[in-house]
Design a protein around this motif. Structure first.
Motif, short mmCIF file in Angstrom:
data_model
loop_
_atom_site.label_atom_id
_atom_site.label_comp_id
_atom_site.label_asym_id
_atom_site.label_seq_id
_atom_site.Cartn_x
_atom_site.Cartn_y
_atom_site.Cartn_z
N TYR A 93 59.86 37.48 2.39
CA TYR A 93 61.28 37.37 2.05
C TYR A 93 61.59 38.08 0.75
CZ TYR A 93 60.46 33.76 -1.51
OH TYR A 93 60.05 33.07 -2.63
N CYS A 94 62.88 38.44 0.62
CA CYS A 94 63.45 38.99 -0.61
C CYS A 94 64.92 38.59 -0.59
CB CYS A 94 63.24 40.51 -0.69
SG CYS A 94 63.95 41.43 0.69
N ARG A 95 65.79 39.30 -1.27
CA ARG A 95 67.19 38.90 -1.29
C ARG A 95 67.83 38.99 0.10
NH1 ARG A 95 71.94 40.88 -1.05
NH2 ARG A 95 71.25 43.04 -1.24
N SER A 96 67.60 40.13 0.77
CA SER A 96 68.22 40.33 2.08
C SER A 96 67.22 40.49 3.22
CB SER A 96 69.10 41.60 2.04
OG SER A 96 68.27 42.74 1.89
N GLY A 97 65.96 40.66 2.89
CA GLY A 97 64.93 40.96 3.88
C GLY A 97 64.61 42.43 3.95
N THR A 98 65.45 43.27 3.35
CA THR A 98 65.26 44.72 3.43
C THR A 98 64.01 45.17 2.69
OG1 THR A 98 67.62 45.10 3.72
CG2 THR A 98 66.31 46.97 2.97
N ARG A 99 63.85 44.76 1.44
CA ARG A 99 62.67 45.19 0.69
C ARG A 99 61.38 44.71 1.36
NH1 ARG A 99 64.44 43.16 -5.11
NH2 ARG A 99 65.93 42.08 -3.80
N SER A 100 61.41 43.49 1.92
CA SER A 100 60.23 42.99 2.64
C SER A 100 59.93 43.87 3.85
CB SER A 100 60.46 41.55 3.08
OG SER A 100 60.53 40.69 1.97
N THR A 101 60.97 44.27 4.57
CA THR A 101 60.78 45.13 5.74
C THR A 101 60.28 46.51 5.33
OG1 THR A 101 62.52 43.93 6.91
CG2 THR A 101 61.90 46.08 7.80
N LEU A 102 60.84 47.06 4.28
CA LEU A 102 60.41 48.37 3.81
C LEU A 102 58.94 48.33 3.37
CD1 LEU A 102 63.54 49.45 1.70
CD2 LEU A 102 62.89 50.29 3.97
N LEU A 103 58.57 47.29 2.63
CA LEU A 103 57.19 47.18 2.16
C LEU A 103 56.24 46.95 3.34
CD1 LEU A 103 55.33 47.29 -0.26
CD2 LEU A 103 55.75 44.84 -0.63
N TRP A 104 56.65 46.17 4.32
CA TRP A 104 55.85 45.98 5.53
C TRP A 104 55.61 47.33 6.21
CZ3 TRP A 104 58.03 47.25 10.31
CH2 TRP A 104 57.20 47.04 11.42
N ALA A 105 56.67 48.12 6.36
CA ALA A 105 56.54 49.42 7.03
C ALA A 105 55.61 50.35 6.26
CB ALA A 105 57.92 50.06 7.20
N LEU A 106 55.72 50.35 4.95
CA LEU A 106 54.83 51.18 4.13
C LEU A 106 53.38 50.72 4.27
CD1 LEU A 106 57.05 51.52 0.93
CD2 LEU A 106 56.54 53.32 2.61
N ALA A 107 53.18 49.42 4.24
CA ALA A 107 51.82 48.88 4.39
C ALA A 107 51.25 49.24 5.75
CB ALA A 107 51.83 47.36 4.19
N GLU A 108 52.05 49.11 6.79
CA GLU A 108 51.58 49.45 8.13
C GLU A 108 51.27 50.94 8.25
OE1 GLU A 108 50.99 47.50 11.00
OE2 GLU A 108 51.06 45.88 9.52
#
Length: 143
Positions: A93-108
């Motif tokens: 989680y983060c404020r909107s979920g966007t940073r979490s999604t971006l970081l997930w995509a980068l990690a993947e």
């Protein structure tokens, strides 16, 4: 709270409260990843409160804060490591979920994930990861 499912093993969401830990537990979440810096907003639940609630519910917790200044290699590596060691579904989680999604995509991508597939997965969950697409392509090439 409605958690958005990216894969069988990863959910993302805007800021959670301690009350949301029970919902996460029902989904089998074993790790909470906090991608929000402390004191980013006056109304956010402090990370230590989320950590206490998560650990009380038998979940692991890790903080990998991402500011609006962008992503770093150590953050990508920390996200990869956290997801890899999780023994069940993860909620980030983060404020909107966007940073979490971006970081997930980068990690993947850093682990060899296909940027096109990751972009489609994120889009189905309502997140646009095109701002990090060039970085995803670079990480994929280095994997």
């Amino acid at each position: 709270m409605s958690f958005r499912q990216l894969t069988d093993d990863i959910f993302v969401t805007p800021q959670i409260s301690t009350d949301d830990i029970a919902e996460a537990a029902k989904l089998g979440v074993t790790l909470i990843i906090n991608n929000r810096p402390e004191d980013e907003a006056e109304d956010q639940t402090p990370g230590d409160a989320i950590e206490r609630a998560a650990r009380s519910a038998g979940m692991d917790y890790v903080a990998i804060p991402v500011t609006h200044s962008g992503f770093s290699q150590p953050q990508v590596e920390a996200m990869s490591a956290a997801m890899e060691k999780a023994d069940g579904p993860v909620l980030a989680y983060c404020r909107s979920g966007t940073r979490s999604t971006l970081l997930w995509a980068l990690a993947e991508a850093s682990q060899g994930g296909d940027p096109d597939a990751l972009t489609n997965i994120a889009a189905k969950a309502g997140y646009d990861i095109t701002p990090v697409r060039p970085l995803m392509d670079m990480l994929k090439a280095q994997a």
